[in-house]
Motif scaffolding. Sequence first.
Motif, PDB file in Angstrom:
ATOM      1  N   THR A  57      93.251 -62.961 -19.837  1.00  0.00           N
ATOM      2  CA  THR A  57      92.487 -64.164 -20.434  1.00  0.00           C
ATOM      3  C   THR A  57      93.327 -65.436 -20.256  1.00  0.00           C
ATOM      4  O   THR A  57      92.939 -66.578 -20.685  1.00  0.00           O
ATOM      5  CB  THR A  57      92.153 -63.925 -21.942  1.00  0.00           C
ATOM      6  N   GLY A  58      94.411 -65.298 -19.632  1.00  0.00           N
ATOM      7  CA  GLY A  58      95.374 -66.344 -19.375  1.00  0.00           C
ATOM      8  C   GLY A  58      96.507 -66.320 -20.615  1.00  0.00           C
ATOM      9  O   GLY A  58      97.479 -67.167 -20.398  1.00  0.00           O
ATOM     10  N   ILE A 109      89.618 -75.541 -19.072  1.00  0.00           N
ATOM     11  CA  ILE A 109      90.884 -74.669 -18.766  1.00  0.00           C
ATOM     12  C   ILE A 109      90.952 -73.443 -19.780  1.00  0.00           C
ATOM     13  O   ILE A 109      90.715 -72.334 -19.700  1.00  0.00           O
ATOM     14  CB  ILE A 109      92.155 -75.256 -18.658  1.00  0.00           C
ATOM     15  N   ALA A 110      91.084 -73.978 -21.206  1.00  0.00           N
ATOM     16  CA  ALA A 110      91.294 -72.971 -22.219  1.00  0.00           C
ATOM     17  C   ALA A 110      90.262 -73.098 -23.447  1.00  0.00           C
ATOM     18  O   ALA A 110      90.628 -72.747 -24.434  1.00  0.00           O
ATOM     19  CB  ALA A 110      92.772 -73.090 -22.702  1.00  0.00           C
ATOM     20  N   SER A 275      92.333 -70.528 -12.955  1.00  0.00           N
ATOM     21  CA  SER A 275      92.424 -69.432 -12.267  1.00  0.00           C
ATOM     22  C   SER A 275      93.751 -68.854 -12.065  1.00  0.00           C
ATOM     23  O   SER A 275      94.070 -67.695 -12.112  1.00  0.00           O
ATOM     24  CB  SER A 275      91.539 -69.663 -10.925  1.00  0.00           C
ATOM     25  N   ALA A 276      94.843 -69.726 -11.789  1.00  0.00           N
ATOM     26  CA  ALA A 276      95.981 -69.502 -11.610  1.00  0.00           C
ATOM     27  C   ALA A 276      96.628 -68.847 -12.667  1.00  0.00           C
ATOM     28  O   ALA A 276      97.382 -67.847 -12.782  1.00  0.00           O
ATOM     29  CB  ALA A 276      96.888 -70.522 -11.073  1.00  0.00           C
ATOM     30  N   ARG A 315      88.120 -67.660  -5.770  1.00  0.00           N
ATOM     31  CA  ARG A 315      87.511 -66.394  -6.694  1.00  0.00           C
ATOM     32  C   ARG A 315      88.460 -65.521  -7.054  1.00  0.00           C
ATOM     33  O   ARG A 315      88.762 -64.618  -6.826  1.00  0.00           O
ATOM     34  CB  ARG A 315      86.762 -65.619  -5.528  1.00  0.00           C
ATOM     35  N   PRO A 316      88.905 -65.990  -8.565  1.00  0.00           N
ATOM     36  CA  PRO A 316      89.881 -65.601  -8.945  1.00  0.00           C
ATOM     37  C   PRO A 316      89.499 -63.822  -9.646  1.00  0.00           C
ATOM     38  O   PRO A 316      90.333 -63.047  -9.707  1.00  0.00           O
ATOM     39  CB  PRO A 316      90.000 -66.142 -10.328  1.00  0.00           C
ATOM     40  N   ASP A 317      88.335 -63.809  -9.703  1.00  0.00           N
ATOM     41  CA  ASP A 317      87.692 -62.345 -10.010  1.00  0.00           C
ATOM     42  C   ASP A 317      87.917 -61.509  -8.995  1.00  0.00           C
ATOM     43  O   ASP A 317      88.356 -59.951  -9.260  1.00  0.00           O
ATOM     44  CB  ASP A 317      86.354 -62.321 -10.115  1.00  0.00           C
TER      45      ASP A 317
END
Length: 419
Positions: A57-58, A109-110, A275-276, A315-317
Amino acid sequence: MTPPTLPARRRAKTLSLLLAGALYSGAVLAPHAAAESPQDPWYMDTWRVQEMWEQATGEGVTVAVVDTGVDASLPHLEGQVLEGIDLNIDPDGAHVDTQGHGTIMAGAIAGTGEGGGIQGIAPGAKILPIRVDKGLEFDFGQEDRWAQAIEYAVESGAKVINFSVGAEGVSGSPDGLEAAIAEAARNDVLIFAATGNSGESRNIISRSADFPGVVGVGAVDRNGDHAAFSVHGSRVALSGPGIDVPGYCPDGSWEEACLIERGGTSAATALASASAALIWSAHPDWTKNQVLRALAQTAEGDGQRDDYVGFGMIRPDRVILEEGVDPGEPDVNPMFDAYERALDPPVSPEPVPEEEPEEPAEEDAVPEEREQERSDAAASGAGGNGGSSNTPALIGVVGGVIILGGVAAVVIVSRRRTA
């Protein structure tokens, strides 16, 4: 859509156009143009965000939002925002945001979606607010503050720096900002910056995105096609959703904020930073080079870069949920390797070939055995060829490989994608 429980100054500006609003609201659409709620924008499904949250989740990643401040009192940002700093000449505090721009970026972002607020894609990440401007006003020290912002972010432990603000037509020495960007690279920090929204008119790259070492982000629509307003050119590295992105329209107070569907390269950049953060939390041992390479490899451009969408919509997924993503060499930057190796000192110095130890001379290699051979030869009268005349010769091969810094040539396809 609720995420799983989270672990806990001197710059002369010849044309002043601070894009605190323009980078975002340059692509304003009609209110509720898309049916999604701020908790469920279209890219949540496209990117399989709920599935990604099962992996990451970051968490553990801090994203510095260099912008107009972040209002940390909103329900969807409660507990998500660190103290930060206000670098303006007359500071009011990093949590003051009279423009609303930085707060929208932080939400994308969050944000947690609480209280009807924006749902970010990396709700486990922390936001480090760095206030650098107060809106559309003349400022002769903006880029000095940008440099200070980067330095502060690096010192504070941020892994990602988000520049959804920028300027056009500035002049003067960029030494301070360039030095700050270089120092961020040496500290394994990624910097994402919006390329700007003047693609249909001036098509001038935003100042914060036109420096080597900064990842320029453009905007695309739901189909991954170039948004017409998004600036195009050689500085576009990646793209993110920039149309139908939820935001707030502050109308006197946040309590009476109106939800509208907005976008722009600002939002695209915030989603790239998020995403990063997701990828880094899933792969905490990766370097910035590996995170960036994974983003480029899995983007919808299928490994081909052009001047409109860069390597395509991120596409972070695909990085987190799919197999076969090769992060590559940790010390080789997939986009700025030549730049980083040219710095003094370089970010990743040229590797020094390992030298194999010299083989001892045959006479000295095994003195006891050689002495015995001499004794045996003397006793038998066979001379120097007697006894161990079939001793194999030792061949020493000293090899060294030097990796030369450079950016791999990429065939750039000039094409215009329309939104």
